[in-house]
Write a protein that holds these residues in place. Structure first.
Motif, short mmCIF file in Angstrom:
data_model
loop_
_atom_site.label_atom_id
_atom_site.label_comp_id
_atom_site.label_asym_id
_atom_site.label_seq_id
_atom_site.Cartn_x
_atom_site.Cartn_y
_atom_site.Cartn_z
N GLN A 1 0.98 -1.25 -0.09
CA GLN A 1 0.13 0.02 -0.01
C GLN A 1 0.72 1.31 0.12
OE1 GLN A 1 -0.46 -2.61 1.90
NE2 GLN A 1 -2.31 -3.27 2.38
N MET A 2 0.47 2.53 -0.70
CA MET A 2 1.18 3.67 -0.92
C MET A 2 0.01 4.45 -0.59
SD MET A 2 4.28 2.92 -1.81
CE MET A 2 4.85 4.60 -2.57
N PRO A 3 0.47 5.83 0.34
CA PRO A 3 -0.50 6.65 0.37
C PRO A 3 -1.15 7.48 -0.86
CG PRO A 3 1.49 7.00 1.83
CD PRO A 3 1.82 6.02 0.50
N GLY B 1 5.06 11.03 -6.41
CA GLY B 1 6.40 10.49 -6.80
C GLY B 1 6.95 9.39 -5.97
N ARG B 2 6.00 8.58 -5.54
CA ARG B 2 6.34 7.28 -4.73
C ARG B 2 7.18 7.60 -3.49
NH1 ARG B 2 3.23 2.82 -6.27
NH2 ARG B 2 2.53 3.25 -8.25
N ALA B 3 7.05 8.83 -2.92
CA ALA B 3 7.76 9.51 -1.95
C ALA B 3 7.28 8.45 -0.30
CB ALA B 3 7.88 10.60 -1.44
N GLY B 4 5.82 8.05 -0.67
CA GLY B 4 5.16 7.31 0.65
C GLY B 4 5.10 8.36 1.77
N TRP C 1 10.24 4.64 5.33
CA TRP C 1 9.61 5.81 5.80
C TRP C 1 9.72 6.68 7.08
CZ3 TRP C 1 4.20 3.69 3.85
CH2 TRP C 1 4.35 3.51 2.51
N GLY C 2 10.12 5.88 8.14
CA GLY C 2 10.36 6.20 9.36
C GLY C 2 9.11 6.06 10.43
N VAL C 3 8.49 4.93 10.17
CA VAL C 3 7.26 4.57 10.95
C VAL C 3 7.81 4.25 12.25
CG1 VAL C 3 5.24 2.93 11.43
CG2 VAL C 3 5.70 4.37 9.04
N ASP C 4 7.11 4.43 13.15
CA ASP C 4 7.48 4.25 14.77
C ASP C 4 6.41 3.37 15.21
OD1 ASP C 4 9.75 6.07 14.99
OD2 ASP C 4 7.98 7.59 14.83
#
Length: 433
Positions: free
Chosen positions: A83-85, A95-98, A179-182
């Motif tokens: 999944q992508m935002p 631009g697929r930066a998520g 992505w940096g998800v915590d």
């Protein structure tokens, strides 16, 4: 490169505290709304321990709406079925930066970033036979098409007899870590109890190299018999279905949290669900734009039970547009100390409409007590100090009103409104505070 985790000293010793978009925005939250809530949290709540911002379900659904799910929704997926935002809702993801840019903004505010994900693999990935990253397998080979969520149509479960199932979760969580998800709220995990899915997801987090906390939901009929597995795999787990701003929902939590409270510790936290307080229902699954229908005494009872049972606290209302009185309750440090520093939390009495809880502070001297009335009318009760674990010469302070409460050395006289509660700190006379 995987982003480093932000330090939050001693946060692992108490349950997570944060904001989740579900109660106010359902499936439809936007980047602008996430940032508005994060900024408010930084400015008004971070100093009190609130540090996590969670984007709930279907952030990858560009046509998401209030009050339900679209069948065969056009989910935004990458070439490996992850999944992508949806860029129309999260412009920085273009631009697929998520979620990398949004997570960076949240981190710059001194907060942690979390997201929701459904168990399994998108049905659209299965239909398109998309390749699983890092393998020669395709999505249709690893899906368990007989394992479906009863309330959301997006995914199939995974066949964990196939090595590609673990590989899919590994690749999904690796992307979240990049992505940096915590914090990950993994849904459709506990009813029924999907032990292999939970273990696989926890393994994917361990392999990601990032210290990501795992929250499991929903928790309908989840049993304490699963405690060891839950502690081995998750930070927190729901013990109920979705809770809304109805007194009957709150009242049902007393028995559940009495069952789970003795097991609460830094090894994992039973979760009584989000706080349906403040402004909710803006574009939500349940109801219309409104302030919480719980009365103020009911809100205090809810918070008192969550604190004395040491449930995680995830605020469900939109922070910038919630009443100041709600934020005042959420930032009462005297009350929040019960969540941060108590132990041996337990229900000690339930007779008719009277419920008593007690706990001890980690300082070894201070004690806490909660007195609840489940009655539909105001009640005046006399509670023996011994029933609260109090000593005859204790100083008694009510934490919501921040007032000292006189007593005769034998009992405490408590007047409570309908569905009301009082939360007390009990300290020896030679204790400062």
């Amino acid at each position: 490169m995987t982003r480093s985790a932000r330090p939050f000293p001693e946060r692992h010793l108490r349950p997570p505290m944060g904001w989740n978009s579900w109660d106010c925005y359902g499936t439809t939250v936007t980047e602008e709304e996430v940032i508005a809530n994060a900024t408010f949290m930084r400015d008004h709540m971070l100093a009190h321990g609130w540090d996590t911002v969670v984007v709930d379900i279907q952030w990858y659904e560009p046509t998401a709406r209030a009050h339900g799910y679209n069948p065969d929704a056009p989910l935004v997926l990458d070439d490996h079925g992850r999944q992508m935002p949806a860029p129309n809702r999260f412009p920085s993801a273009a631009g697929r930066a998520g979620f990398g840019p949004l997570a960076d903004r949240v981190h710059r505010l001194g907060l942690r970033f979390g997201l929701h994900i459904m168990r399994g693999i998108p049905r659209r990935a299965v239909a398109a036979r998309l390749p699983v990253a890092g393998t020669d397998f395709t999505a249709d080979e690893i899906a368990d098409t007989a394992s479906v969520c009863p309330w959301n149509p997006d995914n199939y479960g995974l066949n964990h007899d196939h090595p590609g199932a673990q590989a899919y979760y590994d690749s999904q969580v690796a992307q979240f870590a990049e992505w940096g998800v915590d914090f990950i709220k993994a849904d459709d995990m506990l009813f029924p109890y999907h032990e292999r899915e939970i273990s696989a997801y926890a393994e994917a987090i361990a392999r990601s190299g990032r210290p990501i906390e795992l929250s499991l939901s929903p928790g309908t009929e989840v049993s304490v018999a699963h405690l060891d597995h839950l502690r081995d795999t998750a930070t927190m787990w729901r013990v109920c279905d979705d809770l809304w701003d109805r007194w009957e929902d709150v009242a049902a939590q007393f028995a559940r949290m009495a069952r789970w409270a003795p097991w609460q510790s830094e090894r994992g936290w039973a979760d009584a669900d989000m706080l349906p307080l403040g402004r909710i229902g803006i574009r939500a699954e349940r109801g219309e734009d409104r302030l919480s229908a719980l009365t103020r005494p009911e809100q205090i009872s809810l918070l008192t039970l969550w604190l004395i049972s040491r449930s995680p606290l995830m605020m469900g209302g939109d922070l910038p547009t919630s009443p100041a009185e709600t934020i005042e309750l959420l930032t009462n440090d005297e009350a929040l100390d019960v969540l941060r520093h108590s132990r041996d939390n337990r229900e000690v009495l339930r007779e008719k409409d009277l419920v008593l809880w007690t706990a001890r502070d980690t300082d070894g001297r201070t004690r806490y007590a909660a007195v609840f009335s489940l009655a539909d009318r105001p009640e005046h009760v006399t509670v023996p100090l011994g029933s609260l674990g109090a000593r005859p010469d204790d100083r008694v302070r009510e934490l919501w009103t921040r007032t000292d409460t006189p007593h005769d050395g034998h009992s405490l006289s408590v007047g409570l409104p309908a569905h009301g509660a009082a939360l007390y700190r009990l300290t020896p006379p030679d204790t400062t505070g």
